[in-house]
Design an enzyme around this catalytic site. Structure first.
Site, PDB file in Angstrom:
ATOM      1  N   ARG A 139       0.844  -1.187   0.000  1.00  0.00           N
ATOM      2  CA  ARG A 139       0.000   0.000   0.000  1.00  0.00           C
ATOM      3  C   ARG A 139       0.886   1.245   0.000  1.00  0.00           C
ATOM      4  NH1 ARG A 139      -2.859   2.764   4.932  1.00  0.00           N
ATOM      5  NH2 ARG A 139      -3.941   4.422   3.804  1.00  0.00           N
ATOM      6  N   HIS A 149      -2.778  10.912   1.393  1.00  0.00           N
ATOM      7  CA  HIS A 149      -2.216  10.636   2.712  1.00  0.00           C
ATOM      8  C   HIS A 149      -1.608  11.938   3.244  1.00  0.00           C
ATOM      9  CE1 HIS A 149      -0.611   7.196   5.367  1.00  0.00           C
ATOM     10  NE2 HIS A 149      -0.368   8.328   6.024  1.00  0.00           N
ATOM     11  N   GLU A 191      -7.072   8.185   6.895  1.00  0.00           N
ATOM     12  CA  GLU A 191      -7.269   8.827   8.200  1.00  0.00           C
ATOM     13  C   GLU A 191      -7.728  10.281   8.078  1.00  0.00           C
ATOM     14  OE1 GLU A 191      -3.827   8.201  10.652  1.00  0.00           O
ATOM     15  OE2 GLU A 191      -4.072   6.024  10.648  1.00  0.00           O
ATOM     16  N   ASN A 221      -7.433   1.371  10.342  1.00  0.00           N
ATOM     17  CA  ASN A 221      -6.102   1.595  10.902  1.00  0.00           C
ATOM     18  C   ASN A 221      -6.214   1.574  12.418  1.00  0.00           C
ATOM     19  OD1 ASN A 221      -5.528   2.077   8.234  1.00  0.00           O
ATOM     20  ND2 ASN A 221      -4.861   4.185   8.497  1.00  0.00           N
ATOM     21  N   TYR A 252      -3.939   1.322  16.285  1.00  0.00           N
ATOM     22  CA  TYR A 252      -2.699   1.274  17.053  1.00  0.00           C
ATOM     23  C   TYR A 252      -2.936   1.034  18.547  1.00  0.00           C
ATOM     24  CZ  TYR A 252      -0.454   2.917  12.816  1.00  0.00           C
ATOM     25  OH  TYR A 252      -0.009   3.010  11.520  1.00  0.00           O
ATOM     26  N   GLU A 272      -3.496  -0.299   8.341  1.00  0.00           N
ATOM     27  CA  GLU A 272      -2.316   0.084   9.116  1.00  0.00           C
ATOM     28  C   GLU A 272      -2.392  -0.548  10.488  1.00  0.00           C
ATOM     29  OE1 GLU A 272      -1.185   4.160   9.665  1.00  0.00           O
ATOM     30  OE2 GLU A 272      -1.639   4.705   7.592  1.00  0.00           O
TER      31      GLU A 272
END
Length: 474
Positions: A80, A124, A169, A298, A300, A375
Site C-alpha cells: 500500500r 495521505h 485517516e 487503521n 494502534y 495500518e
C-alpha cells in the site's frame, strides 16, 4: 468462540506493508513536483522534531526498484503506497504532469512483475500548498479539486492497480491539521476542523464516483479510517456520555455519512456552540454515501475516557501530540486517561483486544463489506548490533498479538481480506521527524542503507505460510 489452534489465515489473505509518499519518496523538487502542506509545515521552525523534513526522506523515488525487490524477498503479497498529489497535479488544479504519473506506473509495473498487488491511496495528508493557500479543506472547492485529481490518477493507473483508497485517516487531516495544529497545515480553529471533516467526507464521495467512471469495474474502492476504540473509564452515565461524545468525533463524523448517509444527531448537539453545520448542503449526504467495495481500518491503541469538568483540563493523554488546542471540538468536558499496560515508543498502550473489537464493530456497522487492516504497527528504539543485524523482539510480539486478534476475528465470522503492516521501513514520522522507527526494515539515515529487522523476517515467514510463527521464530 473459535479454537485458534485450528485456524490459519485464508489462502487469499493479503500480507502487505504500507507507506506514504511524503514519508519516503524525497525528490520534493524533481520532475515538476511543487510543495505540499507538509513541505511548508516541516520547514517552519518549531513544527517538527529537530526541524526535520521529507526533502530526501528515504529516497524511495530513486530507490523504488530496490525497495520492491526487498518486499519480494520478504514474501509480501501486497503493498500500500500513496500518490503525492503535487507530484501529479502540482497546483491541485488542471492537467497532470505526465512524468509524475509515470513514476507511479513504473512502481506499479515493478510490483506486478514480482507478484505483489499494489494498493493505491490517493490522499495521505499532502495537500498541494496552493490549495491550502486558497483555504484548504475547510473550503468546499477543495473536495471538487480532489475529485478531479482522482479522475486523473484513476484513468492513468486503473489498468494496473485494482485496490484504491480515497483518503487515509481523514480524522487526522481535519482535527490534527485544523484543530490542534500538530499536523500540517498547523491551524488551530475548532470550527474550521469540523468544516474540514465535512469537506473530506464530500471529497471521498466525489472521488469514489470519479473513480467508478475511470477504472475498470473489477477494481475495489475503499477508504481507510483510523476509527478509535473508545472505552469509558466506568459504566457511570457521565462516563458513558463522554465515550459517546468522543466516539461521535472520532468515528461517527466519518462513518456516519460514508456508511449510513447521515451524521449522528448527537454530534450536531455536542458541537452546536462551535458551528451550525450550514455548510452541509442539500444532497451532500447522497454524494458522500457512495457504495464501497471494502473498508480499511487503521489501529494502534485504544482510547480511554471519563467525564471531567472543563476546569480540570490538563495535558491531554489522547496520544495525538502536545498542543494547547484540542483536536476534540466541543469535548472540553472529557478527560483522556492513559490506558494501563506496556507501551511503544509513541507512548501508546499495546492492546490487541482493541483491534479485535474494531473489526467486529465494523462487521456489525457494515455487514457484508470486506475489511482490510490498512495500518497496524509499533515504534521502538531499534539499533543495529555489532554485526549490523537489527533485532526487534518487541515488534514481533506486537505483531503476533495483533495478527492473532485478526485471526480470531476471522474465525468468529469477520470478512478480513488482508493486513498492511505500518510500516515497510523506517521513515519520516511527521512531526516526530526521524526519531520514531515504525519500520520492519531498518534505514540508516546517513547512508539510506536498508536492513530487514528480525520482525521483517518473522512477518515474511507468516506471509509465505499463512500461519503465525511463534514469537521466538524469525
Amino acid at each position: 468462540m473459535s479454537d485458534l489452534t485450528t485456524v490459519t489465515f485464508p489462502p487469499a489473505f493479503l500480507w502487505g506493508a504500507a507507506t506514504s509518499a511524503y514519508q519516503i519518496e524525497g525528490a520534493v523538487r524533481e520532475d515538476g513536483r511543487t510543495p505540499s502542506i507538509w513541505d511548508t509545515f516541516s520547514h517552519t521552525p518549531g513544527r517538527t522534531a529537530g526541524g526535520e523534513h521529507g526533502d530526501i526522506a528515504v529516497d524511495h523515488y530513486h530507490r523504488y526498484r530496490d525497495d520492491v525487490a526487498l518486499m519480494a524477498d520478504l514474501g509480501l503479497t501486497a503493498y500500500r503506497f500513496s500518490v503525492s498529489w503535487s507530484r501529479v497535479q502540482p497546483t491541485g488544479r488542471g492537467p497532470a504532469v505526465q512524468v509524475g504519473l509515470d513514476f507511479y506506473r513504473r512502481l506499479a509495473d515493478e510490483l506486478l512483475a514480482v507478484g505483489i498487488k499494489p494498493a493505491l491511496t490517493l490522499y495521505h495528508w499532502d495537500l498541494p500548498q496552493e490549495l491550502e493557500d486558497a483555504g484548504g479543506w475547510p473550503e468546499r472547492d477543495t473536495a471538487y479539486r480532489f475529485a478531479e485529481y482522482a479522475q486523473i490518477v484513476g484513468e492513468a493507473l486503473g489498468d494496473q492497480v485494482e485496490q484504491w483508497i480515497t483518503l487515509n485517516e481523514p480524522w487526522c487531516s481535519a482535527f490534527l491539521g485544523y484543530g490542534s495544529g500538530v499536523h500540517a497545515p498547523g491551524r488551530t480553529d475548532a470550527a474550521a476542523s469540523l468544516k474540514a471533516a465535512h469537506h473530506l467526507n464530500l471529497a471521498h464521495g466525489l472521488a469514489t464516483s470519479a473513480l467508478r467512471s475511470a477504472v475498470p469495474a473489477r477494481n475495489s474502492i475503499a477508504v481507510s479510517l483510523n476509527s478509535s476504540v473508545v472505552r469509558p473509564a466506568s459504566q457511570s452515565p457521565a462516563d458513558l456520555a463522554a465515550a459517546r461524545k468522543i466516539d461521535d468525533l472520532a468515528n461517527g463524523v466519518f462513518h456516519g455519512p460514508m456508511l449510513h448517509g447521515a451524521y449522528p444527531q448527537s454530534l450536531f448537539d455536542a458541537t452546536r456552540s462551535i458551528t451550525d453545520w450550514s455548510y452541509v448542503l442539500d444532497n451532500d449526504l447522497t454524494l458522500i454515501h457512495q457504495p464501497l467495495d471494502a473498508l480499511g481500518l487503521n489501529y494502534y491503541t485504544p482510547t480511554l475516557v471519563e467525564a471531567a469538568a472543563s476546569a480540570s483540563a490538563g495535558p491531554r493523554a489522547d496520544g495525538h501530540g502536545a498542543s494547547a488546542y484540542s483536536p476534540w471540538p466541543g469535548a472540553d468536558d472529557v478527560a483522556f486517561l492513559q490506558t494501563p499496560g506496556e507501551r511503544t515508543e509513541m507512548g501508546w498502550t499495546i492492546d490487541p483486544t482493541g483491534l479485535y473489537d474494531l473489526i467486529t464493530r465494523y462487521t456489525r456497522e457494515a455487514p457484508g463489506l470486506p475489511l482490510y487492516v490498512t495500518e497496524n504497527g509499533a515504534a521502538y528504539d531499534d539499533k543495529p548490533d555489532p554485526d549490523g543485524r537489527v533485532h526487534d523482539p518487541e515488534r514481533i510480539a506486537y505483531l503476533h498479538g495483533h495478527l492473532s486478534a485478526v485471526r480470531r476475528a476471522i474465525a468468529d465470522g469477520a470478512d478480513v481480506r488482508g493486513y498492511y503492516l505500518w510500516s515497510l521501513m523506517d521513515n519520516f514520522e511527521w512531526a516526530y521527524g526521524y526519531e520514531k522507527r515504525f519500520g520492519a526494515v531498518y534505514v540508516d539515515y546517513a547512508t539510506l542503507a536498508r536492513t530487514p529487522k528480525s520482525s521483517a523476517l518473522w512477518y515474511g515467514k507468516a506471509a509465505r505460510t499463512g500461519v503465525l510463527p511463534t514469537v521466538g521464530e524469525a
